[in-house]
Design a protein around this motif. Structure first.
Motif, PDB file in Angstrom:
ATOM      1  N   ARG A 102     -22.047  16.843  17.558  1.00  0.00           N
ATOM      2  CA  ARG A 102     -20.690  16.385  16.943  1.00  0.00           C
ATOM      3  C   ARG A 102     -19.848  17.513  17.667  1.00  0.00           C
ATOM      4  O   ARG A 102     -19.637  18.787  17.408  1.00  0.00           O
ATOM      5  CB  ARG A 102     -20.406  16.706  15.520  1.00  0.00           C
ATOM      6  N   ILE A 103     -18.841  16.971  18.620  1.00  0.00           N
ATOM      7  CA  ILE A 103     -18.049  17.768  19.221  1.00  0.00           C
ATOM      8  C   ILE A 103     -16.874  18.108  18.719  1.00  0.00           C
ATOM      9  O   ILE A 103     -16.269  17.196  17.827  1.00  0.00           O
ATOM     10  CB  ILE A 103     -17.535  17.071  20.661  1.00  0.00           C
ATOM     11  N   THR A 104     -16.428  19.424  18.816  1.00  0.00           N
ATOM     12  CA  THR A 104     -15.184  20.043  18.115  1.00  0.00           C
ATOM     13  C   THR A 104     -14.222  20.224  19.203  1.00  0.00           C
ATOM     14  O   THR A 104     -14.310  20.686  20.224  1.00  0.00           O
ATOM     15  CB  THR A 104     -15.600  20.911  17.208  1.00  0.00           C
ATOM     16  N   ASP A 105     -12.851  20.250  18.416  1.00  0.00           N
ATOM     17  CA  ASP A 105     -11.659  20.779  19.591  1.00  0.00           C
ATOM     18  C   ASP A 105     -11.717  22.327  19.396  1.00  0.00           C
ATOM     19  O   ASP A 105     -12.431  22.859  18.711  1.00  0.00           O
ATOM     20  CB  ASP A 105     -10.362  20.106  19.176  1.00  0.00           C
ATOM     21  N   SER A 109     -14.549  15.867  16.355  1.00  0.00           N
ATOM     22  CA  SER A 109     -13.684  14.624  17.078  1.00  0.00           C
ATOM     23  C   SER A 109     -14.173  13.409  16.381  1.00  0.00           C
ATOM     24  O   SER A 109     -15.313  13.523  15.794  1.00  0.00           O
ATOM     25  CB  SER A 109     -14.307  14.475  18.414  1.00  0.00           C
ATOM     26  N   THR A 143     -16.174  14.468  25.731  1.00  0.00           N
ATOM     27  CA  THR A 143     -16.466  15.861  26.142  1.00  0.00           C
ATOM     28  C   THR A 143     -15.070  16.554  25.956  1.00  0.00           C
ATOM     29  O   THR A 143     -15.246  17.733  26.060  1.00  0.00           O
ATOM     30  CB  THR A 143     -16.681  15.803  27.911  1.00  0.00           C
ATOM     31  N   ALA A 173     -13.213  16.100  23.277  1.00  0.00           N
ATOM     32  CA  ALA A 173     -12.737  15.803  21.403  1.00  0.00           C
ATOM     33  C   ALA A 173     -11.719  15.186  21.243  1.00  0.00           C
ATOM     34  O   ALA A 173     -11.629  14.694  20.145  1.00  0.00           O
ATOM     35  CB  ALA A 173     -12.925  17.331  20.913  1.00  0.00           C
TER      36      ALA A 173
END
Length: 426
Positions: free
Chosen positions: A307-310, A316, A322, A324
């Motif tokens: 789970r991609i975060t900023d 995101s 890539t 977020a």
């Protein structure tokens, strides 16, 4: 006897829409506002102008182009703009103001702004595409992004010599297309078709320029379906590519959905138990909400994704990203890496969209009924089209789930060295 534009708005609009161009330029005076008249060019283009006196000398001021709907912009009535859209009422208000300014000694022509250039027109076109749209509401965000890319890359650089949209004719279109590759030709022609059919441009130019230009040749219909060996090769290569492109490719094969429908997938479009995707109508090609059951294998892939975060630690909304902030879009580089990991000998020319055709073909081989197959891929022109599509309201959700689980089991058997065979869902 000279004919003038009726004073009542609806009658005036009907009167103008019934006008026919002639070989000579026509001027039609307005019965409600002295000095105001409509100019019709032989091409059919319509514009408003007003005659008055400025510093004691007769002067003509072009107010804008005619449009029966007009414009809701705040500046209408305050700025003289040859390209602004003005309906009958707006033209009368602006003409009255121009005449009043002239009587006070102010030259209204000094307030003109130049908006005949392509940049301004394309900006307005894209703003309309993203906000109001043209027929069925705003266009999809991915489509609008593609429009902007095509305009910036293929159209504007080749039309730097065009300073006024009204001067464009079909030869400009054909010369532009001649500078592009076949694929870019088709993309540019599609965008320009929408642009020249757009009502404000049609009113300004006076005709649909695109209708006179020769359309690019249509691409040969693709029939490419990956063989079992090729499916295994691509699956292995996707595993080597890693997140985000690798699992994205595997889900394309497991679901049969379109590239952008999976690439732009949001966590909020997944059910709580990750056993289905629900795509809203704005995210589908045919504008219909689409339910996609997920097989256990597809669920396993999604559960393994990060789970991609900023930068602020906020997760995101996109599954494949890539940055977020935006969905994955590096398809060219991703495909190059995928092909490299496929090894030698290289697979004959293939595209990501061939995975959709391959999934449909595999399900047909497994005995999945055509209407279920079409329901899986949200295709409405076959068994689910016509009278059948209108009256048959069955949603096929259970049949779709069974079909996709059969597909996953077949893919598991084809790529047996990489995935575990799945038991059939009870």
């Amino acid at each position: 006897m000279a004919v003038s534009i009726p004073s009542q708005h609806k009658r005036a609009a009907a009167f103008i829409n019934a006008l026919k161009p002639s070989a000579a330029r026509q001027e039609i005076s307005d019965s409600a506002q002295a000095g105001l008249y409509l100019v019709m060019q032989p091409s059919g283009a319509l514009s408003w102008a007003v005659r008055t006196k400025i510093e004691g000398k007769p002067a003509k001021v072009t107010l804008g182009r005619y449009d029966d709907e007009g414009a809701a912009e705040d500046r209408v009535g305050t700025v003289i703009d040859p390209m602004q859209a003005l309906n009958v009422t707006q033209a009368r208000v602006l003409a009255e103001r121009v005449i009043a300014d002239a009587r006070r000694g102010h030259d209204p022509r000094q307030q003109k702004i130049a908006r005949t250039g392509l940049d301004s027109w394309f900006d307005d076109f894209m703003n309309t595409a993203r906000t109001k749209g043209f027929k069925k509401g705003p266009v999809k965000a991915s489509t609008a992004d593609e429009y902007e890319r095509i305009i910036a890359k293929s159209i504007k650089p080749n039309w730097t010599h065009i300073k006024d949209v009204r001067t464009i004719d079909y030869r400009d279109v054909e010369k532009l297309l001649a500078k592009l590759t076949p694929g870019a030709q088709r993309n540019a022609f599609a965008v320009l078709s929408a642009f020249f059919r757009w009502k404000p441009v049609l009113r300004a130019v006076g005709r649909n320029v695109i209708e006179l230009a020769d359309a690019p040749a249509k691409p040969a219909e693709r029939e490419r379906v990956l063989s079992h060996d090729e499916i295994k090769t691509v699956w292995n290569a996707a595993g080597k590519c890693g997140f985000p492109f690798g699992p994205l490719v595997q889900l394309l094969l497991l679901t049969g959905q379109r590239r952008d429908e999976i690439a732009e997938l949001k966590w909020g479009e997944l059910s709580d138990d990750l056993d289905a995707i629900t795509l809203e109508s704005v995210r589908t090609k045919n504008g219909s909400q689409h339910f996609v059951p997920l097989s256990p294998l597809a669920q396993t892939i999604i559960k393994s994704l990060p789970r991609i975060t900023d930068a602020d630690g906020k997760a995101s909304e996109y599954v494949f990203t890539t940055t977020a902030k935006t969905p994955y879009s590096g398809f060219s580089n991703g495909k190059l890496a995928l092909d490299k990991n496929c090894g030698e000998p290289a697979l004959p020319e293939w595209r990501l969209h061939d995975l959709r055709r391959t999934a449909v073909t595999l399900m047909a081989e497994l005995g999945v009924r055509q209407e279920v197959n079409e329901a899986v891929v949200n295709h409405r022109s076959g068994k689910l089209g016509g009278v059948h599509g209108i009256y048959n309201r069955h949603n096929y959700k259970n049949e779709m789930r069974d079909a996709l689980e059969q597909l996953a089991t077949r893919i598991a058997s084809i790529t047996a060295n990489n995935v575990t065979m799945l038991p059939k869902r009870a």
